[in-house]
Scaffold this active site. Structure first.
Site, PDB file in Angstrom:
ATOM      1  N   TYR A 141       0.811  -1.374  -0.044  1.00  0.00           N
ATOM      2  CA  TYR A 141       0.068   0.043  -0.114  1.00  0.00           C
ATOM      3  C   TYR A 141       0.771   1.359  -0.027  1.00  0.00           C
ATOM      4  O   TYR A 141       0.335   2.414  -0.561  1.00  0.00           O
ATOM      5  CB  TYR A 141      -1.062  -0.015   1.112  1.00  0.00           C
ATOM      6  CG  TYR A 141      -2.121  -0.668   1.079  1.00  0.00           C
ATOM      7  CD1 TYR A 141      -2.297  -2.058   0.859  1.00  0.00           C
ATOM      8  CD2 TYR A 141      -3.373   0.119   1.338  1.00  0.00           C
ATOM      9  CE1 TYR A 141      -3.604  -2.774   0.658  1.00  0.00           C
ATOM     10  CE2 TYR A 141      -4.669  -0.662   0.827  1.00  0.00           C
ATOM     11  CZ  TYR A 141      -4.666  -1.880   0.875  1.00  0.00           C
ATOM     12  OH  TYR A 141      -5.662  -2.527   0.526  1.00  0.00           O
ATOM     13  N   LYS A 189       3.068 -15.559   2.832  1.00  0.00           N
ATOM     14  CA  LYS A 189       3.271 -16.260   1.447  1.00  0.00           C
ATOM     15  C   LYS A 189       4.580 -16.507   1.365  1.00  0.00           C
ATOM     16  O   LYS A 189       5.585 -15.850   0.264  1.00  0.00           O
ATOM     17  CB  LYS A 189       2.648 -15.279   0.090  1.00  0.00           C
ATOM     18  CG  LYS A 189       2.553 -16.028  -1.188  1.00  0.00           C
ATOM     19  CD  LYS A 189       1.453 -17.175  -1.120  1.00  0.00           C
ATOM     20  CE  LYS A 189       1.670 -17.881  -2.638  1.00  0.00           C
ATOM     21  NZ  LYS A 189       0.788 -19.046  -2.713  1.00  0.00           N
ATOM     22  N   ASP A 221      -3.128 -18.323   0.544  1.00  0.00           N
ATOM     23  CA  ASP A 221      -4.249 -19.053  -0.178  1.00  0.00           C
ATOM     24  C   ASP A 221      -4.838 -19.988   0.833  1.00  0.00           C
ATOM     25  O   ASP A 221      -5.995 -20.036   0.739  1.00  0.00           O
ATOM     26  CB  ASP A 221      -3.499 -19.314  -1.431  1.00  0.00           C
ATOM     27  CG  ASP A 221      -2.412 -20.200  -1.298  1.00  0.00           C
ATOM     28  OD1 ASP A 221      -1.717 -20.246   0.015  1.00  0.00           O
ATOM     29  OD2 ASP A 221      -1.604 -20.822  -2.357  1.00  0.00           O
ATOM     30  N   ASP A 245      -6.369  -6.924   4.155  1.00  0.00           N
ATOM     31  CA  ASP A 245      -7.803  -6.172   3.502  1.00  0.00           C
ATOM     32  C   ASP A 245      -8.472  -7.273   2.711  1.00  0.00           C
ATOM     33  O   ASP A 245      -9.639  -7.272   2.988  1.00  0.00           O
ATOM     34  CB  ASP A 245      -7.204  -5.480   2.296  1.00  0.00           C
ATOM     35  CG  ASP A 245      -8.059  -4.783   1.682  1.00  0.00           C
ATOM     36  OD1 ASP A 245      -9.239  -4.212   2.330  1.00  0.00           O
ATOM     37  OD2 ASP A 245      -8.037  -4.747   0.317  1.00  0.00           O
ATOM     38  N   ASP A 249     -12.579  -8.892   4.250  1.00  0.00           N
ATOM     39  CA  ASP A 249     -13.693  -8.794   3.371  1.00  0.00           C
ATOM     40  C   ASP A 249     -14.298 -10.242   3.245  1.00  0.00           C
ATOM     41  O   ASP A 249     -15.466 -10.296   3.437  1.00  0.00           O
ATOM     42  CB  ASP A 249     -13.471  -8.182   1.977  1.00  0.00           C
ATOM     43  CG  ASP A 249     -13.913  -6.662   2.099  1.00  0.00           C
ATOM     44  OD1 ASP A 249     -13.748  -5.976   2.943  1.00  0.00           O
ATOM     45  OD2 ASP A 249     -14.529  -6.419   0.972  1.00  0.00           O
TER      46      ASP A 249
HETATM   47  C1  IPM Z   1     -10.378  -1.000   3.962  1.00  0.00           C
HETATM   48  C2  IPM Z   1     -10.590  -0.358   2.524  1.00  0.00           C
HETATM   49  C3  IPM Z   1      -9.309   0.630   2.110  1.00  0.00           C
HETATM   50  C4  IPM Z   1      -8.212  -0.289   2.029  1.00  0.00           C
HETATM   51  C5  IPM Z   1      -9.417   1.327   0.735  1.00  0.00           C
HETATM   52  C6  IPM Z   1     -10.703   2.010   0.894  1.00  0.00           C
HETATM   53  C7  IPM Z   1      -8.332   2.179   0.530  1.00  0.00           C
HETATM   54  O1  IPM Z   1     -10.688  -1.311   1.610  1.00  0.00           O
HETATM   55  O2  IPM Z   1     -10.069  -0.058   4.780  1.00  0.00           O
HETATM   56  O3  IPM Z   1     -10.442  -2.216   3.937  1.00  0.00           O
HETATM   57  O4  IPM Z   1      -7.928  -1.084   0.972  1.00  0.00           O
HETATM   58  O5  IPM Z   1      -7.399  -0.421   3.220  1.00  0.00           O
HETATM   59 MN    MN Z   2     -11.026  -3.333   2.533  1.00  0.00          MN
END
Ligand code: IPM
Ligand code: MN
Length: 354
Positions: A141, A189, A221, A245, A249
């Protein structure tokens, strides 16, 4: 008196942060605290207002606050324009870097009344309860160099970590594990990436210093698969920025609603509390978004930043009760869905009459 910076951001951000603010004010009333909220711009709305997604005034405000309550950033105007020079996300990333928010804590818990909303089978997820600790200010990042070749036909990013960055976040993860089941899974990884091999080596050294915690290693993975196959395997997970990240999700699916997951970003200067979902622009201004991820983030704020665990527990309890009662927004129910502000009001009333 506690100073709280309020950064609603874009999309549904203002609506959901308003509910969390109401809830915190109810807590203040109930327990005799004083919370002072000060508004700051961030994201697309800050670009529109002052041409900068993380203005200096917002940074100063955060620096002098006891905690930051954050909504969401993002705007389709920018998503559909990969050439945009200034992007709302840069505001979030700049804030993470400037406040030294090195660890993002994302608890994943299941709520009894929502088990059947999850696409996963009940027996797999009932009782799943883990925390992902995501490194937040390093890795791909932020790594330099990044960019395009002169002819524009090649693009590159840099995945870079120092031992110090890995040590800092892993120590925090070990502390968490000590308070829980004393089990830590480090996800990397290392079979492919040099940076992951440094992660593994560093975590292994810390494992020797902390024999009371059982530490295992998993490739990302395979961790992605295990999260769905057997989420109860996990207790505390520590991982680098982008893996964290993606995995969080994925993990949000387990709970049945992305709208429910809170997070805390622990910083060197102050800490930021925000739901893990995004700005959901399609719902902006409609009073339909689920405020519970933000309200649960406010509970984390009470607990971690202000050291008010009783107050945090009451917010958590109120949220659970609202779910049990089926007093929920349309992402969770199709029958008799409530609005964002109705859910906020319900939680406030619960707290005031508890
Ligand atoms: C999160 C979001 C952010 C990230 C984006 C919006 C930059 O997806 O906080 O998880 O990737 O960190
Ligand atoms: Mn995210």
């Amino acid at each position: 008196m506690y100073k709280i910076a309020k950064l609603p951001g874009d999309g549904i951000g203002p609506e959901i942060v308003e509910q969390a603010e109401k809830v915190l004010n109810a807590i203040a009333k109930k327990f005799n605290h004083q919370f002072e909220f000060t508004f700051g711009l961030i994201g697309a709305c800050a670009i529109d207002a002052v041409g900068n997604p993380y203005p200096a005034e917002t940074h100063e405000l955060c620096m002098k606050s006891d905690a930051v309550l954050f909504g969401a950033i993002g705007d389709p105007r920018f998503d559909n324009d990969p050439k945009a020079k200034i992007r709302p996300e840069q505001g979030l990333l700049a804030m993470r870097k400037a406040l030294g928010l090195f660890a993002n804590i994302r608890p994943v818990t299941t709520f009894k009344s929502l088990i059947d909303k999850s696409p996963l089978k009940r027996e797999l997820i009932e009782g799943a309860d883990f925390v992902v600790i995501r490194e937040l200010t390093g890795g791909i990042y932020f790594g330099e160099p990044r960019g395009r070749s002169e002819n524009g036909l090649t693009a590159f990013d840099t995945l870079i970590y120092t031992k110090e960055e890995i040590t800092r976040v892993t120590k925090l993860a070990i502390q968490y594990a000590m308070k829980r089941r004393k089990k830590l899974t480090a996800v990397d990884k290392a079979n492919v990436l040099a940076s992951s091999r440094l992660w593994r080596e560093t975590v292994q050294e810390l494992a020797i210093e902390n024999p009371e915690v059982t530490i295992d290693f998993m490739y990302v993975d395979s961790a992605a698969m295990k999260l769905i196959q057997n989420p109860k395997f996990f207790d505390v997970v520590v991982t680098e920025n982008m893996f964290g990240d993606i995995l969080t999700d994925e993990a949000s699916v387990i709970t049945g609603s992305l709208g429910l997951l809170p997070s805390a970003s622990i910083g060197l200067h102050t800490s930021v509390f925000e739901p893990i979902h995004g700005s959901y622009p399609q719902a902006a201004g409609k009073n339909i978004a689920n405020p519970l991820g933000t309200i649960l983030s406010a509970a984390l704020l009470l607990d971690y930043a202000l050291n008010l665990p009783k107050e945090a527990a009451l917010v958590q309890e109120a949220v659970e009760k609202s779910l049990d009662e089926g007093f929920v927004t349309e992402d969770i129910t199709h029958e008799n869905a409530k609005t964002t502000s109705q859910v906020g009001d319900w939680i406030v009333n619960y707290i005031l009459s508890a």
